[in-house]
Design an enzyme around this catalytic site. Structure first.
Site, PDB file in Angstrom:
ATOM      1  N   GLU A 195      13.545 -10.018  35.116  1.00 49.15           N
ATOM      2  CA  GLU A 195      14.570 -10.392  36.092  1.00 49.15           C
ATOM      3  C   GLU A 195      15.946 -10.048  35.532  1.00 49.15           C
ATOM      4  OE1 GLU A 195      14.165 -14.472  37.254  1.00 49.15           O
ATOM      5  OE2 GLU A 195      12.132 -14.204  38.035  1.00 49.15           O
ATOM      6  N   HIS A 229      14.317 -15.533  42.853  1.00 46.35           N
ATOM      7  CA  HIS A 229      14.408 -16.737  42.017  1.00 46.35           C
ATOM      8  C   HIS A 229      15.288 -17.798  42.676  1.00 46.35           C
ATOM      9  CE1 HIS A 229      13.805 -18.013  37.564  1.00 46.35           C
ATOM     10  NE2 HIS A 229      13.834 -19.068  38.353  1.00 46.35           N
TER      11      HIS A 229
END
Length: 525
Positions: free
Chosen positions: A260, A278
């Site tokens: 990420e 997220h």
């Protein structure tokens, strides 16, 4: 006047808390690593979310830094060993976004069951593909929860309200706690075989990393749907892609990814994948709660020395610190020792305090012991959250205090009970202020705990020590300390060895294969 840098976006109300408490505060978001390193040396506190990376280089440059406050649960973006070595307290806010994350998991499950994102895009495109998006009901379906702690238990509660059958795999979940939650405690293979939906709510640990790999995905029910709002590395993404392409897995809803920010991913573009960036903690309520909480915690520490929700040191008041600190370290080491050797659900924990330590703030010491005990499995646990987590999991915690009656002026004994066994370990603090183990499973020995340890239980037979030393020697593993104890000649014995480097798995297997070895395991402190 203390000075705090806020390097990630926090609410204006959090900024105002610092100012109202008399703390100077600068808000400078979007700094790159070099910019942060250049200015961080001017600050006593650093308030962050997930974007700021507190690396060893940042810690080294932060000459005045006393505390890092993370508005949220995970502290993966903070180098804890570096912070601890420099005496920097690292705090988090462990409970501020639990409900928000649980609600996101439920929302993702509904979206997955009814193809809502795909149907939305199709309808906006003017296609009206009503027959294409034939979903499934969640009512009467079986939801398998991997990790039934704080967030997982909230998901279970919501799912039961939706009339789902809930089963849970969690080594630390007791049968009694499962009954209180209304869920069925099962083993992982059972969960994989029975669940119509699987949702993950476990931290990233060596035991949980890649828990949904090709082998385990093959054990799932055909047509299973998977939700992950926990950690990206819990699922092997390539294996998930293959399972979807084969038709075995119907789809997955993912809020987290192995890397990420996920700008590219092998799962992107698949019709059966729902993806969000997220967002588990991304609600106004959660963001406000954790921001206000971290501002209060940091202010308390900088102004009074009070430590709350620390992930790297026990919570101790300024008055208690000099006397409590070495015993808190001992208690956490005792817990960590037992926790690393315990691989099933814990039902009871007893702390015995004898001598001078019985008159100290034993609650702090018990919390430190619980932190060490739970951390090997749960990771995101500290001296404040540990007793809450223990209670949630149905672990009965008790303290026994008494005056000195043995050879040691003061000592702590930790006893852990599971469904099948009982394990105890005791220790004391010597005059040099250093913790020592003094007894393991009733076997007397004195040993200090180093970073790399090898724990071996064996039958006390001639030649064993030489054989063990030969294996370590031929593999260039240097022994720093060698501690031995036994019940009686020829009976059960224990070796606790400090080595200069971690013992690789292949060498550990070689030790386990030695004659007379009952158990061999590496430990880290």
């Amino acid at each position: 006047m203390p000075k705090v840098l806020i390097s990630d976006k926090l609410s204006p109300a959090a900024v105002q808390i610092f100012k109202d408490r008399g703390i100077e505060v600068d808000v400078k978001t979007g700094l790159d690593k070099d910019e942060l390193i250049k200015i961080v040396g001017d600050y006593d506190g650093l308030a962050i979310r997930s974007n700021t990376k507190v690396t060893p280089a940042v810690i080294e440059a932060a000459k005045k830094l006393k505390v890092v406050g993370r508005a949220g649960i995970g502290v993966d973006n903070v180098d804890l060993p570096a912070a601890t070595a420099k005496g920097v307290i690292v705090m988090n806010t462990p409970f501020g976004n639990s409900i928000t994350t649980a609600e996101h998991a439920i929302a993702m499950m509904f979206a997955l069951a009814r193809d809502i994102p795909q149907a939305n895009a199709s309808t906006h495109a003017g296609k009206w593909e009503k027959s294409k998006f034939m979903g499934v009901e969640v009512t009467a379906k079986t939801l398998g929860i991997i990790g039934c702690g704080n967030i997982g238990s909230i998901v279970a509660d919501r799912a039961i309200g939706l009339k789902m059958k809930v089963i849970a795999f969690d080594p630390f979940l007791t049968v009694e706690r499962a009954a209180d939650l209304g869920v069925e405690k099962v083993e992982l293979d059972d969960l994989l075989a029975r669940a119509d939906f699987i949702t993950l709510h476990t931290p990233m640990t060596p035991q949980t990393k890649n828990i949904l790999n090709a082998a385990n995905l093959a054990k799932t029910k055909k047509g299973v749907r998977i939700v992950n709002c926990a950690r990206g590395g819990l699922i092997v993404e390539a294996d998930l892609k293959a399972a979807i392409e084969s038709g075995h897995v119907a789809g997955a809803a993912l809020d987290v990814f192995e890397e990420e920010p996920a700008k590219t991913n092998i799962l992107f573009g698949m019709e059966q994948i729902i993806a969000t960036p997220h967002l588990g903690a991304s609600t106004n309520e959660a963001q406000e709660n954790v921001a206000l909480q971290v501002a209060e915690q940091m202010s308390d520490y900088l102004l009074t020395g009070a430590i709350t929700n620390s992930v790297n040191v026990p919570s101790i008041s300024a008055e208690e610190a000099p006397k409590l600190t070495p015993f808190a370290e001992l208690a956490q080491q005792l817990g960590s020792f037992a926790g690393q050797l315990t691989e099933e659900g814990i039902t009871e924990v007893t702390l015995e305090y004898e001598g001078d330590v019985a008159n100290m703030n034993t609650r702090v010491l018990t919390n430190a012991a619980l932190t060490g005990l739970l951390k090997p499995q749960l990771e995101d646990v500290n001296t404040v959250s540990a007793p809450v987590i223990a209670k949630e999991r149905g672990i009965q915690v008790s303290e026994v205090k008494r005056e000195q009656r043995g050879a040691y002026e003061t000592y702590i004994r930790l006893t852990v009970k599971t469904g099948t066994r009982e394990r105890s370990v005791a220790g004391t603090v010597f005059s040099d202020g250093k913790p020592r183990l003094i007894q393991i499973k009733g076997v007397n020995m004195e040993a200090a705990l180093g970073h790399h340890m090898l724990y071996v239980t064996n039958q006390d037979k001639p030649g064993f020590i030489g054989a063990l030393g030969s294996i370590l020697g031929k593999n260039a593993i240097n022994i720093a300390n060698f501690n031995l104890g036994r019940e009686a000649a020829g009976g059960d014995a224990i070796c606790l060895i400090e080595v200069d480097a971690d013992v690789p798995a292949a060498i550990l297997k070689e030790i386990q294969a030695l004659p007379h070895v009952v158990q061999a395991k590496t430990l880290s402190f």
